[in-house]
Design a protein around this motif. Structure first.
Motif, mmCIF file in Angstrom:
data_model
loop_
_atom_site.group_PDB
_atom_site.id
_atom_site.type_symbol
_atom_site.label_atom_id
_atom_site.label_comp_id
_atom_site.label_asym_id
_atom_site.label_seq_id
_atom_site.Cartn_x
_atom_site.Cartn_y
_atom_site.Cartn_z
ATOM 1 N N ALA A 268 -5.724 -23.683 -24.388
ATOM 2 C CA ALA A 268 -6.225 -22.456 -23.766
ATOM 3 C C ALA A 268 -7.594 -22.677 -23.131
ATOM 4 C CB ALA A 268 -6.292 -21.337 -24.802
ATOM 5 N N LEU A 269 -8.463 -23.392 -23.824
ATOM 6 C CA LEU A 269 -9.787 -23.663 -23.267
ATOM 7 C C LEU A 269 -9.691 -24.520 -22.006
ATOM 8 C CD1 LEU A 269 -11.723 -24.287 -26.590
ATOM 9 C CD2 LEU A 269 -12.153 -22.425 -24.976
ATOM 10 N N ALA A 270 -8.785 -25.500 -22.008
ATOM 11 C CA ALA A 270 -8.597 -26.327 -20.809
ATOM 12 C C ALA A 270 -8.104 -25.480 -19.641
ATOM 13 C CB ALA A 270 -7.620 -27.461 -21.112
ATOM 14 N N CYS A 271 -7.202 -24.554 -19.926
ATOM 15 C CA CYS A 271 -6.710 -23.650 -18.876
ATOM 16 C C CYS A 271 -7.831 -22.771 -18.350
ATOM 17 C CB CYS A 271 -5.585 -22.770 -19.423
ATOM 18 S SG CYS A 271 -4.006 -23.589 -19.545
ATOM 19 N N GLY A 272 -8.713 -22.332 -19.252
ATOM 20 C CA GLY A 272 -9.833 -21.507 -18.817
ATOM 21 C C GLY A 272 -10.723 -22.227 -17.827
ATOM 22 N N VAL A 273 -10.949 -23.508 -18.067
ATOM 23 C CA VAL A 273 -11.745 -24.305 -17.130
ATOM 24 C C VAL A 273 -11.066 -24.357 -15.768
ATOM 25 C CG1 VAL A 273 -12.613 -26.622 -16.641
ATOM 26 C CG2 VAL A 273 -12.828 -25.658 -18.940
ATOM 27 N N LEU A 274 -9.758 -24.541 -15.752
ATOM 28 C CA LEU A 274 -9.025 -24.603 -14.490
ATOM 29 C C LEU A 274 -9.076 -23.269 -13.755
ATOM 30 C CD1 LEU A 274 -7.266 -26.120 -12.504
ATOM 31 C CD2 LEU A 274 -5.265 -25.511 -13.879
ATOM 32 N N VAL A 275 -8.942 -22.159 -14.487
ATOM 33 C CA VAL A 275 -9.007 -20.842 -13.854
ATOM 34 C C VAL A 275 -10.381 -20.627 -13.213
ATOM 35 C CG1 VAL A 275 -8.986 -18.350 -14.280
ATOM 36 C CG2 VAL A 275 -7.247 -19.807 -15.327
ATOM 37 N N THR A 276 -11.436 -21.041 -13.912
ATOM 38 C CA THR A 276 -12.783 -20.911 -13.353
ATOM 39 C C THR A 276 -12.914 -21.731 -12.078
ATOM 40 O OG1 THR A 276 -13.560 -20.823 -15.641
ATOM 41 C CG2 THR A 276 -15.227 -20.977 -13.942
ATOM 42 N N ASN A 277 -12.401 -22.944 -12.112
ATOM 43 C CA ASN A 277 -12.448 -23.814 -10.938
ATOM 44 C C ASN A 277 -11.702 -23.193 -9.764
ATOM 45 O OD1 ASN A 277 -12.954 -26.740 -9.868
ATOM 46 N ND2 ASN A 277 -10.801 -26.341 -9.443
ATOM 47 N N ASN A 278 -10.547 -22.623 -10.037
ATOM 48 C CA ASN A 278 -9.751 -22.029 -8.965
ATOM 49 C C ASN A 278 -10.362 -20.727 -8.451
ATOM 50 O OD1 ASN A 278 -7.933 -24.114 -9.112
ATOM 51 N ND2 ASN A 278 -6.482 -23.029 -10.424
ATOM 52 N N LEU A 279 -11.058 -19.992 -9.323
ATOM 53 C CA LEU A 279 -11.784 -18.798 -8.862
ATOM 54 C C LEU A 279 -12.895 -19.194 -7.896
ATOM 55 C CD1 LEU A 279 -12.227 -16.402 -11.933
ATOM 56 C CD2 LEU A 279 -11.348 -15.784 -9.674
ATOM 57 N N ARG A 280 -13.572 -20.266 -8.222
ATOM 58 C CA ARG A 280 -14.645 -20.742 -7.344
ATOM 59 C C ARG A 280 -14.111 -21.105 -5.965
ATOM 60 N NH1 ARG A 280 -16.738 -26.517 -8.730
ATOM 61 N NH2 ARG A 280 -14.767 -26.902 -7.651
ATOM 62 N N ASP A 281 -12.923 -21.687 -5.915
ATOM 63 C CA ASP A 281 -12.373 -22.190 -4.657
ATOM 64 C C ASP A 281 -11.326 -21.266 -4.040
ATOM 65 O OD1 ASP A 281 -13.944 -24.445 -5.025
ATOM 66 O OD2 ASP A 281 -12.348 -25.574 -6.010
ATOM 67 N N ILE A 282 -11.234 -20.007 -4.508
ATOM 68 C CA ILE A 282 -10.138 -19.143 -4.091
ATOM 69 C C ILE A 282 -10.117 -18.913 -2.585
ATOM 70 C CG2 ILE A 282 -11.482 -17.047 -4.589
ATOM 71 C CD1 ILE A 282 -8.836 -15.705 -5.380
ATOM 72 N N ALA A 283 -11.283 -18.708 -1.978
ATOM 73 C CA ALA A 283 -11.323 -18.445 -0.533
ATOM 74 C C ALA A 283 -10.882 -19.674 0.254
ATOM 75 C CB ALA A 283 -12.730 -18.024 -0.123
ATOM 76 N N GLN A 284 -11.380 -20.853 -0.131
ATOM 77 C CA GLN A 284 -11.020 -22.080 0.576
ATOM 78 C C GLN A 284 -9.552 -22.431 0.357
ATOM 79 O OE1 GLN A 284 -13.761 -21.785 -1.438
ATOM 80 N NE2 GLN A 284 -15.131 -21.464 0.299
ATOM 81 N N ASP A 285 -9.052 -22.195 -0.851
ATOM 82 C CA ASP A 285 -7.645 -22.505 -1.136
ATOM 83 C C ASP A 285 -6.703 -21.620 -0.323
ATOM 84 O OD1 ASP A 285 -8.335 -24.497 -2.896
ATOM 85 O OD2 ASP A 285 -8.128 -23.266 -4.692
ATOM 86 N N ARG A 286 -7.080 -20.363 -0.125
ATOM 87 C CA ARG A 286 -6.243 -19.474 0.692
ATOM 88 C C ARG A 286 -6.159 -19.974 2.122
ATOM 89 N NH1 ARG A 286 -8.638 -13.753 -1.603
ATOM 90 N NH2 ARG A 286 -7.074 -13.421 -3.257
#
Length: 326
Positions: free
Chosen positions: A216-234
């Motif tokens: 769960a903690l590892a997933c949390g790190v990934l979610v944070t990373n993807n939140l940071r890059d959400i605009a660029q990823d879109r």
């Protein structure tokens, strides 16, 4: 005798005086050449800040092996650590390569990647990824030979395939919203239980219950990373889970993931009381959660990312301490 006509002289062209301060050197309009790549750049591309996610399951898995009487096999424990760290670095280089050639990293908010910067050829980054995959495979084979659990070859092969196709291949699952699922499985139960099994030869509840928290903690790190890059990823067409469910739902998901490890503590602590001390890590996870809910710029999430990663290491360290102290 006729007077000779003098041809009129043309006025001398005026020389334009140089503008600006002559003491200053003229700046060329040509784009500056990229600085040569250093060892520091390669170390940065390895993303050592993500290594706590690889170390955490080894700590918990080793502690569980000790708790059930399997003893501390330090050589096997170090081999498990080498496999986990090598795979993590390999994944980081593989992501650098795959995202770079797709153009996904052209407008990153976080640290620049080697491939996207153009300072290193994609082939060189790919070779670095393959090198660390090879290290993980060789050390893993050594563990299998030592333990004689030959079916672990299949587990190791699946781990390497999953690591590559996270962002590699024609249809990477990281681009289809499945990244969190695989991160939970491989950074949680697979790594934790696998570490316990090769040392103790069994899969006790001391291993698989806290493995849920580690994942769960590892997933949390990934979610944070993807939140940071959400605009660029879109823009890049990278359909992470955060892109699919949106910012608000991702914030809720992150909060739940940060609380899951502490829900396992009341199950473990009655038998291993030191585990109660792992609740101190709530200070870090709640601080990171506050940032995730209140951030205004994507760069603010870098702090939350670091806190989440360190929280994983600290929580796992307390669980290891609880098992050793029992």
């Amino acid at each position: 005798m006729a007077a000779s006509r003098k041809t009129p002289r043309k006025p001398a062209a005026k020389r334009s005086a140089p503008r600006g301060n002559p003491a200053k050197a003229r700046v060329s309009s040509a784009p500056p050449k990229p600085a040569p790549v250093t060892a520091r750049d390669w170390i940065g591309a390895a993303r050592l800040r993500t290594l706590p996610l690889a170390i955490s399951p080894i700590l918990v898995g080793t502690g569980a092996a000790i708790a059930v009487g399997g003893g501390f096999h330090w050589v096997l424990a170090l081999c498990c650590l080498a496999v986990a760290v090598s795979l993590q670095i390999a994944v980081n280089f593989a992501n650098d390569y795959s995202d770079g050639i797709r153009g996904t990293d052209d407008h990153r908010v976080g640290p620049a990647r080697l491939t996207a910067s153009g300072r290193v050829t994609p082939r060189a980054v790919l070779i670095a990824a393959l090198l660390f995959f090879a290290i993980a495979a060789l050390v893993g084979i050594a563990v299998i030979i030592r333990t004689q659990h030959w079916w672990l070859l299949a587990v190791g092969a699946v781990c390497i395939v999953a690591a590559w196709f996270y962002t590699g291949g024609k249809r990477p699952y990281g681009y289809s919203g499945l990244g969190e699922v695989f991160v939970f499985v491989f950074f949680g139960p697979v790594a934790t239980i696998g570490t316990t099994f090769v040392q103790a030869g069994s899969v006790p509840q001391e291993s698989w219950i806290p493995s849920i928290g580690v994942g769960a903690l590892a997933c949390g790190v990934l979610v944070t990373n993807n939140l940071r890059d959400i605009a660029q990823d879109r823009v890049a067409g990278k359909r992470t889970l955060t892109v699919l469910i949106g910012k608000r739902a991702s914030q809720v998901l992150y909060t739940v993931l940060m609380l899951v490890p502490f829900a396992t503590v009341p199950i473990v602590a009655p038998f291993y009381p030191v585990a109660w001390l792992s609740l101190l890590v709530l200070l870090a996870t709640l601080s990171a959660t506050l940032i995730v809910w209140t951030y205004r710029t994507a760069r603010e999430l870098i702090v939350a990312l670091q806190l989440s990663s360190l929280a994983s290491l600290a929580w796992s360290g307390f669980i290891l301490w609880a098992y050793v102290a029992a």
